[in-house]
Scaffold this motif. Structure first.
Motif, PDB file in Angstrom:
ATOM      1  N   UNK A   1     -84.041 -35.963  65.902  1.00 26.42           N
ATOM      2  CA  UNK A   1     -85.413 -36.475  65.884  1.00 26.42           C
ATOM      3  C   UNK A   1     -86.112 -36.039  64.603  1.00 26.42           C
ATOM      4  N   UNK A   2     -87.150 -36.782  64.244  1.00 22.82           N
ATOM      5  CA  UNK A   2     -87.887 -36.430  63.036  1.00 22.82           C
ATOM      6  C   UNK A   2     -88.829 -35.278  63.313  1.00 22.82           C
ATOM      7  N   UNK A   3     -88.888 -34.370  62.360  1.00 16.50           N
ATOM      8  CA  UNK A   3     -89.798 -33.239  62.431  1.00 16.50           C
ATOM      9  C   UNK A   3     -91.224 -33.745  62.197  1.00 16.50           C
ATOM     10  N   UNK A   4     -92.190 -33.267  62.997  1.00 12.50           N
ATOM     11  CA  UNK A   4     -93.573 -33.725  62.863  1.00 12.50           C
ATOM     12  C   UNK A   4     -94.288 -33.116  61.661  1.00 12.50           C
ATOM     13  N   UNK A   5     -93.661 -32.169  61.002  1.00 15.13           N
ATOM     14  CA  UNK A   5     -94.266 -31.594  59.803  1.00 15.13           C
ATOM     15  C   UNK A   5     -93.725 -32.293  58.550  1.00 15.13           C
ATOM     16  N   UNK A   6     -92.413 -32.244  58.350  1.00 10.66           N
ATOM     17  CA  UNK A   6     -91.855 -32.721  57.080  1.00 10.66           C
ATOM     18  C   UNK A   6     -91.267 -34.130  57.174  1.00 10.66           C
ATOM     19  N   UNK A   7     -91.260 -34.721  58.386  1.00  8.77           N
ATOM     20  CA  UNK A   7     -90.750 -36.075  58.594  1.00  8.77           C
ATOM     21  C   UNK A   7     -89.272 -36.234  58.236  1.00  8.77           C
ATOM     22  N   UNK A   8     -88.532 -35.130  58.261  1.00 13.14           N
ATOM     23  CA  UNK A   8     -87.090 -35.171  58.047  1.00 13.14           C
ATOM     24  C   UNK A   8     -86.408 -34.962  59.390  1.00 13.14           C
TER      25      UNK A   8
ATOM     26  N   UNK B   1     -84.131 -26.799  66.656  1.00 10.79           N
ATOM     27  CA  UNK B   1     -85.299 -27.634  66.898  1.00 10.79           C
ATOM     28  C   UNK B   1     -86.279 -26.891  67.806  1.00 10.79           C
ATOM     29  N   UNK B   2     -87.531 -26.819  67.377  1.00 10.34           N
ATOM     30  CA  UNK B   2     -88.587 -26.209  68.183  1.00 10.34           C
ATOM     31  C   UNK B   2     -89.436 -27.322  68.754  1.00 10.34           C
ATOM     32  N   UNK B   3     -89.640 -27.283  70.064  1.00  7.99           N
ATOM     33  CA  UNK B   3     -90.375 -28.354  70.709  1.00  7.99           C
ATOM     34  C   UNK B   3     -91.510 -27.771  71.539  1.00  7.99           C
TER      35      UNK B   3
ATOM     36  N   UNK C   1     -98.795 -33.775  75.016  1.00  3.65           N
ATOM     37  CA  UNK C   1     -98.225 -34.188  73.735  1.00  3.65           C
ATOM     38  C   UNK C   1     -97.005 -33.325  73.448  1.00  3.65           C
ATOM     39  N   UNK C   2     -96.003 -33.921  72.832  1.00  6.33           N
ATOM     40  CA  UNK C   2     -94.793 -33.183  72.481  1.00  6.33           C
ATOM     41  C   UNK C   2     -94.534 -33.371  70.989  1.00  6.33           C
ATOM     42  N   UNK C   3     -94.216 -32.273  70.342  1.00  8.93           N
ATOM     43  CA  UNK C   3     -93.918 -32.315  68.915  1.00  8.93           C
ATOM     44  C   UNK C   3     -92.561 -31.681  68.679  1.00  8.93           C
ATOM     45  N   UNK C   4     -91.980 -31.964  67.529  1.00 11.02           N
ATOM     46  CA  UNK C   4     -90.707 -31.348  67.157  1.00 11.02           C
ATOM     47  C   UNK C   4     -90.826 -30.789  65.754  1.00 11.02           C
ATOM     48  N   UNK C   5     -90.330 -29.566  65.611  1.00 12.33           N
ATOM     49  CA  UNK C   5     -90.428 -28.902  64.309  1.00 12.33           C
ATOM     50  C   UNK C   5     -89.119 -28.214  63.955  1.00 12.33           C
ATOM     51  N   UNK C   6     -88.852 -28.111  62.654  1.00  8.26           N
ATOM     52  CA  UNK C   6     -87.836 -27.178  62.165  1.00  8.26           C
ATOM     53  C   UNK C   6     -88.409 -25.764  62.300  1.00  8.26           C
TER      54      UNK C   6
END
Ligand SMILES: [Zn+2]
Length: 79
Positions: A38-45, A53-55, A62-67
């Motif tokens: 999935x795409x990271x919500x910070x860097x869009x990678x 993956x941190x969720x 709301x759910x986000x995904x981050x490196x």
């Protein structure tokens, strides 16, 4: 591996916080696992399966995904 400049990331995070794309509140839950592409919500990678993956989940569902690197920058900018 993409080498991200944390200063650039901080600018991106501040903009996203300003426009409300990223939350400012504390997550109610935090899921950590292997990247699912999935795409990271910070860097869009994409967060690949070789990365963590941190969720974070929020009270309004709301759910986000981050490196890992990206969630650290987000945390710093929220303080
Ligand atoms: Zn990222």
């Amino acid at each position: 591996m993409l080498q991200q400049d944390t200063r650039d990331l901080a600018v991106v995070v501040r903009q996203k916080l300003f426009f409300g794309t990223l939350p400012r509140d504390e997550p109610t839950k935090m899921w950590v696992g292997k990247g699912s592409g999935s795409l990271c919500d910070v860097c869009d990678q994409p967060i690949t399966s070789t990365e963590i993956e941190y969720e974070p989940d929020f009270s309004d569902r709301r759910v986000f995904r981050f490196h890992l690197n990206c969630i650290e920058v987000w945390h710093q900018q929220c303080l």
